[in-house]
Every structure is written in structure tokens, then in C-alpha cells.
Motif scaffolding. Structure first.
Motif, PDB file in Angstrom:
ATOM      1  N   SER A  12       6.445   7.545   8.234  1.00  0.00           N
ATOM      2  CA  SER A  12       6.496   6.833   6.955  1.00  0.00           C
ATOM      3  C   SER A  12       7.654   5.848   6.974  1.00  0.00           C
ATOM      4  O   SER A  12       8.678   6.078   7.615  1.00  0.00           O
ATOM      5  CB  SER A  12       6.623   7.802   5.774  1.00  0.00           C
ATOM      6  OG  SER A  12       7.858   8.473   5.789  1.00  0.00           O
ATOM      7  N   PHE A  13       7.463   4.750   6.269  1.00  0.00           N
ATOM      8  CA  PHE A  13       8.504   3.736   6.156  1.00  0.00           C
ATOM      9  C   PHE A  13       8.273   2.914   4.906  1.00  0.00           C
ATOM     10  O   PHE A  13       7.210   2.978   4.270  1.00  0.00           O
ATOM     11  CB  PHE A  13       8.560   2.837   7.399  1.00  0.00           C
ATOM     12  CG  PHE A  13       7.240   2.243   7.824  1.00  0.00           C
ATOM     13  CD1 PHE A  13       6.712   1.113   7.206  1.00  0.00           C
ATOM     14  CD2 PHE A  13       6.531   2.817   8.881  1.00  0.00           C
ATOM     15  CE1 PHE A  13       5.514   0.563   7.614  1.00  0.00           C
ATOM     16  CE2 PHE A  13       5.327   2.271   9.301  1.00  0.00           C
ATOM     17  CZ  PHE A  13       4.804   1.148   8.666  1.00  0.00           C
ATOM     18  N   VAL A  14       9.276   2.127   4.576  1.00  0.00           N
ATOM     19  CA  VAL A  14       9.214   1.249   3.406  1.00  0.00           C
ATOM     20  C   VAL A  14       9.361  -0.188   3.878  1.00  0.00           C
ATOM     21  O   VAL A  14      10.220  -0.493   4.717  1.00  0.00           O
ATOM     22  CB  VAL A  14      10.334   1.601   2.394  1.00  0.00           C
ATOM     23  CG1 VAL A  14      10.418   0.540   1.302  1.00  0.00           C
ATOM     24  CG2 VAL A  14      10.084   2.969   1.780  1.00  0.00           C
ATOM     25  N   ARG A  15       8.514  -1.082   3.343  1.00  0.00           N
ATOM     26  CA  ARG A  15       8.621  -2.524   3.596  1.00  0.00           C
ATOM     27  C   ARG A  15       9.067  -3.196   2.305  1.00  0.00           C
ATOM     28  O   ARG A  15       8.510  -2.924   1.233  1.00  0.00           O
ATOM     29  CB  ARG A  15       7.269  -3.103   4.030  1.00  0.00           C
ATOM     30  CG  ARG A  15       6.666  -2.498   5.304  1.00  0.00           C
ATOM     31  CD  ARG A  15       7.442  -2.866   6.570  1.00  0.00           C
ATOM     32  NE  ARG A  15       7.706  -4.288   6.679  1.00  0.00           N
ATOM     33  CZ  ARG A  15       6.843  -5.193   7.188  1.00  0.00           C
ATOM     34  NH1 ARG A  15       5.652  -4.797   7.616  1.00  0.00           N
ATOM     35  NH2 ARG A  15       7.168  -6.467   7.285  1.00  0.00           N
ATOM     36  N   ARG A  16      10.080  -4.074   2.388  1.00  0.00           N
ATOM     37  CA  ARG A  16      10.629  -4.738   1.198  1.00  0.00           C
ATOM     38  C   ARG A  16      10.682  -6.244   1.407  1.00  0.00           C
ATOM     39  O   ARG A  16      11.132  -6.725   2.451  1.00  0.00           O
ATOM     40  CB  ARG A  16      12.038  -4.230   0.891  1.00  0.00           C
ATOM     41  CG  ARG A  16      12.135  -2.775   0.495  1.00  0.00           C
ATOM     42  CD  ARG A  16      13.559  -2.424   0.072  1.00  0.00           C
ATOM     43  NE  ARG A  16      13.691  -1.029  -0.353  1.00  0.00           N
ATOM     44  CZ  ARG A  16      14.013  -0.043   0.468  1.00  0.00           C
ATOM     45  NH1 ARG A  16      14.246  -0.297   1.758  1.00  0.00           N
ATOM     46  NH2 ARG A  16      14.107   1.197   0.031  1.00  0.00           N
ATOM     47  N   HIS A  17      10.220  -6.965   0.395  1.00  0.00           N
ATOM     48  CA  HIS A  17      10.332  -8.428   0.402  1.00  0.00           C
ATOM     49  C   HIS A  17      10.369  -8.909  -1.037  1.00  0.00           C
ATOM     50  O   HIS A  17       9.451  -8.628  -1.824  1.00  0.00           O
ATOM     51  CB  HIS A  17       9.143  -9.061   1.129  1.00  0.00           C
ATOM     52  CG  HIS A  17       9.223 -10.554   1.216  1.00  0.00           C
ATOM     53  ND1 HIS A  17      10.064 -11.203   2.097  1.00  0.00           N
ATOM     54  CD2 HIS A  17       8.568 -11.531   0.537  1.00  0.00           C
ATOM     55  CE1 HIS A  17       9.920 -12.508   1.963  1.00  0.00           C
ATOM     56  NE2 HIS A  17       9.027 -12.734   1.020  1.00  0.00           N
ATOM     57  N   GLY A  18      11.442  -9.626  -1.397  1.00  0.00           N
ATOM     58  CA  GLY A  18      11.576 -10.092  -2.771  1.00  0.00           C
ATOM     59  C   GLY A  18      11.564  -8.922  -3.736  1.00  0.00           C
ATOM     60  O   GLY A  18      12.338  -7.975  -3.600  1.00  0.00           O
ATOM     61  N   ASN A  19      10.671  -8.981  -4.717  1.00  0.00           N
ATOM     62  CA  ASN A  19      10.587  -7.915  -5.720  1.00  0.00           C
ATOM     63  C   ASN A  19       9.585  -6.830  -5.360  1.00  0.00           C
ATOM     64  O   ASN A  19       9.330  -5.927  -6.160  1.00  0.00           O
ATOM     65  CB  ASN A  19      10.209  -8.519  -7.084  1.00  0.00           C
ATOM     66  CG  ASN A  19      11.279  -9.448  -7.606  1.00  0.00           C
ATOM     67  OD1 ASN A  19      12.470  -9.195  -7.413  1.00  0.00           O
ATOM     68  ND2 ASN A  19      10.872 -10.532  -8.255  1.00  0.00           N
ATOM     69  N   GLU A  20       9.000  -6.921  -4.176  1.00  0.00           N
ATOM     70  CA  GLU A  20       7.956  -5.957  -3.815  1.00  0.00           C
ATOM     71  C   GLU A  20       8.476  -4.949  -2.794  1.00  0.00           C
ATOM     72  O   GLU A  20       9.079  -5.317  -1.783  1.00  0.00           O
ATOM     73  CB  GLU A  20       6.738  -6.693  -3.232  1.00  0.00           C
ATOM     74  CG  GLU A  20       5.580  -5.754  -2.919  1.00  0.00           C
ATOM     75  CD  GLU A  20       4.363  -6.490  -2.387  1.00  0.00           C
ATOM     76  OE1 GLU A  20       3.269  -6.296  -2.937  1.00  0.00           O
ATOM     77  OE2 GLU A  20       4.513  -7.261  -1.416  1.00  0.00           O
ATOM     78  N   THR A  21       8.237  -3.687  -3.053  1.00  0.00           N
ATOM     79  CA  THR A  21       8.564  -2.602  -2.127  1.00  0.00           C
ATOM     80  C   THR A  21       7.311  -1.759  -1.929  1.00  0.00           C
ATOM     81  O   THR A  21       6.735  -1.256  -2.895  1.00  0.00           O
ATOM     82  CB  THR A  21       9.701  -1.715  -2.675  1.00  0.00           C
ATOM     83  OG1 THR A  21      10.874  -2.513  -2.869  1.00  0.00           O
ATOM     84  CG2 THR A  21      10.014  -0.589  -1.704  1.00  0.00           C
ATOM     85  N   ILE A  22       6.894  -1.610  -0.681  1.00  0.00           N
ATOM     86  CA  ILE A  22       5.673  -0.862  -0.379  1.00  0.00           C
ATOM     87  C   ILE A  22       6.004   0.310   0.541  1.00  0.00           C
ATOM     88  O   ILE A  22       6.673   0.146   1.568  1.00  0.00           O
ATOM     89  CB  ILE A  22       4.607  -1.764   0.264  1.00  0.00           C
ATOM     90  CG1 ILE A  22       4.127  -2.803  -0.745  1.00  0.00           C
ATOM     91  CG2 ILE A  22       3.426  -0.948   0.769  1.00  0.00           C
ATOM     92  CD1 ILE A  22       3.050  -3.716  -0.237  1.00  0.00           C
ATOM     93  N   PHE A  23       5.528   1.465   0.148  1.00  0.00           N
ATOM     94  CA  PHE A  23       5.681   2.686   0.931  1.00  0.00           C
ATOM     95  C   PHE A  23       4.415   2.885   1.772  1.00  0.00           C
ATOM     96  O   PHE A  23       3.297   2.782   1.255  1.00  0.00           O
ATOM     97  CB  PHE A  23       5.889   3.881   0.003  1.00  0.00           C
ATOM     98  CG  PHE A  23       5.915   5.217   0.706  1.00  0.00           C
ATOM     99  CD1 PHE A  23       7.070   5.677   1.316  1.00  0.00           C
ATOM    100  CD2 PHE A  23       4.772   6.011   0.747  1.00  0.00           C
ATOM    101  CE1 PHE A  23       7.089   6.905   1.962  1.00  0.00           C
ATOM    102  CE2 PHE A  23       4.791   7.243   1.379  1.00  0.00           C
ATOM    103  CZ  PHE A  23       5.952   7.690   1.997  1.00  0.00           C
ATOM    104  N   CYS A  24       4.591   3.157   3.070  1.00  0.00           N
ATOM    105  CA  CYS A  24       3.471   3.352   3.988  1.00  0.00           C
ATOM    106  C   CYS A  24       3.640   4.690   4.704  1.00  0.00           C
ATOM    107  O   CYS A  24       4.743   5.006   5.176  1.00  0.00           O
ATOM    108  CB  CYS A  24       3.426   2.241   5.043  1.00  0.00           C
ATOM    109  SG  CYS A  24       3.607   0.561   4.418  1.00  0.00           S
TER     110      CYS A  24
END
Length: 559
Positions: A499-511
């Protein structure tokens, strides 16, 4: 009852050039086309440029950013185009320059960028440069290739080995010297220590940029320079040997290749190449780093500083080693640490390695589910992505009979290594068509019967097909900037779940990805969790935890 879906309409993409974007390559998805095997329109059994142009609407329907076309230059085809005899043309078996111009125009109209495979570490021995160079020791191109005297006993000047087996030196009777070839004897290495050679290959680069290409895939980018002193490579300890670049049967793995490639002069030439590309709007290059021991280190060096390569890819994810959460995190983490401002390009497949459906998925408890998990994982990692033709169909590695083999690499090491023909068989377009719709003639490699049920027309309108799974994931990635250009932070890497988190600007997505054949439960990420859909996976958010079915994934926006 079979569920169908209409996928004829390609996603709308603005024509290339309408809105120039110098950073288009960050997070771009590049679709590799091996022209010999994509689509033949002439009936000679060999794919061609017109065939690629004919299938561009299909490529557009995948919603990729660019195509990378493997070599189509004039060539004696000893290594199927990676032995170039003329950098300024198109081999007649593939068509004409006019055909290529038409392809670029059509691709740009559909919003697809065109990258071509530039092979400049070596040429064919039939290239006019080499023909002139081997005439004498004092002609105008005498020093354009790597020539060396024999040792006093007549043996080669050092212990360097060819990737394709045997010594990397071949004796030339006219010059009474050895010449260097890191690959086949018919692929002599250019001498990049000669400034005229650098200028010549930069002229080639400019020619294709002026013709409208959007970038390059640079073959064997770490092979450009050799050690001027021609020192012997030291032995490589057995525990460091691997088959990432060459098969284990090849003694190439017995050396630490610090003198025949990976030289410190390389970055300076890459800066010259980048400066040329920067004269044109929105150009990008991806370099192939063929190195088993220090591939990530070289990628970091070649992509740092913003003045060399835009991105590179190594062989870590092209090796036979099975994926595991810890291995994936280690590879990505090592790159992030070495080149925090650099950019990688990840691939699970290409024209040189066993297809992942055979290399990896065949070893899984549920091969089909595992194979569907792979694109979800690949398209979620930080970096750009290469997808090889047929990967989106779930094609397996073909088992080619010895009498049908074409690849000199496989013929050399058969039967312990069967070469690269198995991943280069023709694209399957029609389940019931002659040669699967690839050609009206006899295909240059046989079409495997097991590929026919996976043909494009058999998958096109089936909602749950592998092809539409790829389309769904590519569309999902495009909708979420964090998956395209975001940073990455690993959360869970031990055990069967990554599992990891991707962040860009105001968006954070958990995968989260379950790489095992058993159902897994993991902790919910902290904060507000909004489950994301329309990606084809069925991970479930429960009140107190996450449920991941075997070989499945979960995506959520968190805040």
C-alpha cells in the motif's frame, strides 16, 4: 449471458501542437509498437508503417499519450532493425518516408505523440560510415569506430564480452585490427570519444525532430562510451550475478562491466543531446539502461539536473524475479533516494523479455486475476509507463519451434534460452481471420493458436475483457492527477499487501494491492476515506478495516 460494451469511440484528445506542453512526459503512458509484428498492409508477412497508421484509432481508444516505434530504418536485419545502415530513411519492407510523415500527421490529429527508437551506440557493418572506416587506418572515418591492436599473441585486446555471446572483438583482415561490438559482430560500436561521431548522431537526431517526432527511446544508452585504455573488466562475484540483462547461460554475467560501458563521459554527451532536444517544443526522450548491477544508480545520474535525459528505464521490473511488496518498494525507494528530482519510466514488458503472462502470472495461484492486477499496479507507481503491444490483450509468451526461430540471440543459446521471438509474434486483431488479421500473406513468425481467443475483435465489446480492463484503468489514471504526477509514500510493504499514498496538489489517493492468492484484511488509512470506483477492482471498505480479495486492489481518496 455475455455483457458487451461499445468501445469504438476513442477518447477525445486535442491534436498535438495545439497546446504545447513541455512536461507532457511526466507520468505519460507510452505504447510500444514493434513494427514487424503490428499490422502488415503489403501482404509480405512483415508489419509496416501503413499498418501502424491504419491502427492508430485503436491506439487512441486505449487513451495513451504516445507511441514508441521500434526501429524501421534501412537495415540488413541481422538484429531486426537494431543494426542500422542508414539513419535517414525507412527500410523498404516498412514503407517510405512519406508513409512515416503520414503516420505522424495522423497520430498528431488523434492527440498521440510519436517517439522513435534511436540506435546510436552502434551501426550495421553495412553502414557507409563503417564501410569507409574499415578501408584503412588513415581515411576520414578511420577513428569513427573502436579499433584496437591485437595482443602480441594475436588475441583480442582485452576480456570484454558481447551481450550476444563470445568476445566483443572481431578481427578485420583489411585493417589488421580488432573492432568492438557489444552485440553482434555485424553491429560495430561507434567511437563516441570522437567529437565528429557525436556531431553526426546529433545531426541524425535533428533530422527526425525536424520531421515532426515528439521524442526518442534511446537504445542501450549506457553503452555509448568505452574505456580509452581498454582495461580488462574485473570478475563479478557469483553472488552478484543475475539474468536481468542477459540469460544465465551467458558468461556476460561473469564480468563487472565498468570499462566497456557505464563510463563517466556519458553524461556530457547526454547534455549535448538534451540541449538539441530543448531547441524544439515539447520533446522527450527515454533512455534504456542495460545494466544489472547499477541500473538504478545510472538512471539517477542520467535523469538528474534537468539537463540530460527526461526519463530512463532499467531492467528491475523486466527481470524474471517475482514481484513482492517489499521488492517493489525497494526498487521505487532506491530510485527516489538516488534521484529525488529525477523521473523514472517503468515497464513490465517489452520486445526483449518473456511476456509477464508467462514470466509471472503462470506462477500465481490464479493467473488471470494476477494478470489483471499487474496494470493496476504499474499504472499507480510514480513515474511514466511503457506498455508493450499485446500486453493489453493478456498475450502469453509463444513457444517457437527451433525451425521457425528468427532471433540470432535465441539461436545462439538454444535450447537453454529461446531468445526473444516468443514475445515478438504478430499482434492478433481477428479471432477467425487469416493470420489473426495481421497479414494476408505468411507471417514472419507464426501466430500462436492460443492467442486467437485473445484477439482484439474477441475482446473489443466484452466489458470484462483484459483489453477493456486496460482501457478502464488508463481512463481512471487520467482522471486522477495524483496517479499521473504525484509523489509516492509507501505505507505497507511487508507481507502480501503493498500500500502507498500518491499526492499531487489537493488530491491524495490511497492505493492497496493484494499480491497473494488469499483474501487479506488491512487497516483503514487515517482520515476521511472516499472509495474510488470505475477501475475494475473490488477491494471493499469495511467499518473497521479494508478487505482485499485475492490478487485485487483498492483505491480511495483520503482527506
Amino acid at each position: 449471458m455475455t455483457t458487451t460494451i461499445s468501445t469504438n469511440a476513442a477518447p477525445y484528445r486535442a491534436p498535438i501542437g495545439q497546446v504545447p506542453d513541455r512536461d507532457w512526459w511526466r507520468g505519460a503512458v507510452i505504447y510500444q509498437i514493434y513494427p514487424r509484428s503490428y499490422r502488415d498492409t503489403s501482404g509480405d508477412g512483415i508489419g509496416d508503417i501503413r499498418g501502424i497508421a491504419e491502427k492508430l484509432p485503436y491506439v487512441a481508444s486505449l487513451d495513451v499519450d504516445a507511441i514508441w516505434i521500434s526501429p524501421f530504418f534501412p537495415s540488413p536485419m541481422k538484429d531486426f532493425g537494431y543494426d542500422v545502415s542508414d539513419y535517414y530513411g525507412v527500410d523498404e519492407m516498412f514503407g517510405t518516408l512519406e508513409d512515416f510523415d503520414h503516420l505522424v500527421t495522423e497520430a498528431h490529429r488523434l492527440g498521440i505523440r510519436v517517439m522513435i527508437d534511436l540506435v546510436i551506440s552502434h551501426t550495421s557493418d553495412q553502414h557507409p560510415w563503417f564501410i569507409e572506416s574499415r578501408k584503412s587506418r588513415d581515411n576520414s572515418k578511420a577513428d569513427w569506430y573502436v579499433w584496437a591492436e591485437a595482443k602480441p599473441d594475436g588475441t583480442p585486446p582485452n576480456n570484454w564480452l558481447s551481450v550476444f555471446g563470445g568476445s566483443s572483438w572481431t578481427w578485420d583482415t583489411r585493417r589488421q585490427q580488432y573492432y568492438l561490438h557489444n552485440f553482434l559482430a555485424s553491429q560495430p560500436d561507434l567511437n563516441f570519444h570522437n567529437r565528429q561521431v557525436q556531431d553526426a548522431v546529433l545531426d541524425v537526431t535533428r533530422f527526425w525532430l525536424e520531421r515532426g517526432v515528439d521524442g526518442f527511446r534511446l537504445d542501450t544508452i549506457n553503452f555509448y562510451f568505452h574505456d580509452k585504455e581498454l582495461r580488462d573488466n574485473p570478475p563479478l562475484p557469483p553472488e552478484r550475478r543475475n539474468a536481468m540483462v542477459t540469460p544465465a547461460v551467458n558468461p556476460y554475467n561473469y564480468q563487472d562491466h565498468i570499462y566497456d560501458k557505464n563510463r563517466p563521459e556519458n553524461p556530457d554527451f547526454l547534455r549535448r543531446l538534451r540541449a538539441l532536444m530543448d531547441e524544439f517544443p515539447a520533446i522527450s526522450a527515454v533512455g534504456e539502461v542495460g545494466e544489472a548491477q547499477r541500473g538504478l544508480e545510472l538512471i539517477a545520474e542520467y535523469t538528474s539536473g534537468g539537463d540530460k535525459m527526461h526519463k530512463c528505464y532499467a531492467f528491475e521490473f523486466l527481470s524474471p524475479d517475482l514481484l513482492s511488496p517489499d521488492r517493489i518498494a525497494s526498487i521505487i525507494g532506491a530510485f527516489e533516494k538516488a534521484a529525488p528530482e529525477g523521473w523514472a519510466c517503468w515497464a513490465f514488458s517489452n520486445h526483449d523479455v518473456i511476456r509477464p503472462a508467462t514470466r509471472w502470472a503462470s506462477q500465481a495461484g490464479d493467473p488471470e486475476r494476477y494478470l489483471r492486477l499487474l496494470p493496476g499496479l504499474l499504472l499507480s507507481l510514480r513515474g511514466s509507463v511503457c506498455i508493450y503491444q499485446g500486453e493489453e490483450l493478456g498475450l502469453t509468451e509463444a513457444d517457437i519451434a527451433f525451425e521457425d526461430m528468427q532471433d540470432p540471440y535465441g539461436i545462439q543459446f538454444w535450447p537453454d534460452f529461446k531468445g526473444r521471438d516468443g514475445c515478438r509474434t504478430p499482434m492478433v486483431w481477428e479471432k477467425d481471420g487469416h493470420a489473426a488479421g495481421f497479414t494476408e500473406g505468411n507471417p514472419w513468425l507464426p501466430v500462436p493458436r492460443e492467442h486467437l481467443p485473445l484477439a482484439v475483435d474477441a475482446q473489443e465489446h466484452v466489458l470484462g475483457s483484459m483489453l477493456n480492463h486496460y482501457r478502464r484503468l488508463l481512463a481512471f489514471r487520467r482522471r486522477h492527477p495524483a496517479l499521473v504526477r504525484g509523489d509516492i509514500e509507501f505505507m505497507q510493504t511487508k507481507g502480501p499487501v503493498l500500500s502507498f499514498v500518491r499526492r499531487h496538489g489537493n488530491e491524495t489517493i490511497f492505493c492497496a494491492f493484494n499480491l497473494s492468492e488469499d483474501k487479506q484484511f488491512i487497516e483503514r488509512p487515517e482520515g476521511h476515506v472516499e472509495t474510488l470506483e470505475h477501475h475494475g477492482f473490488s477491494g471493499l471498505l469495511l467499518p473497521d478495516r479494508l478487505e482485499l480479495p485475492p490478487y485485487d486492489a483498492f483505491f480511495a481518496r483520503i482527506s
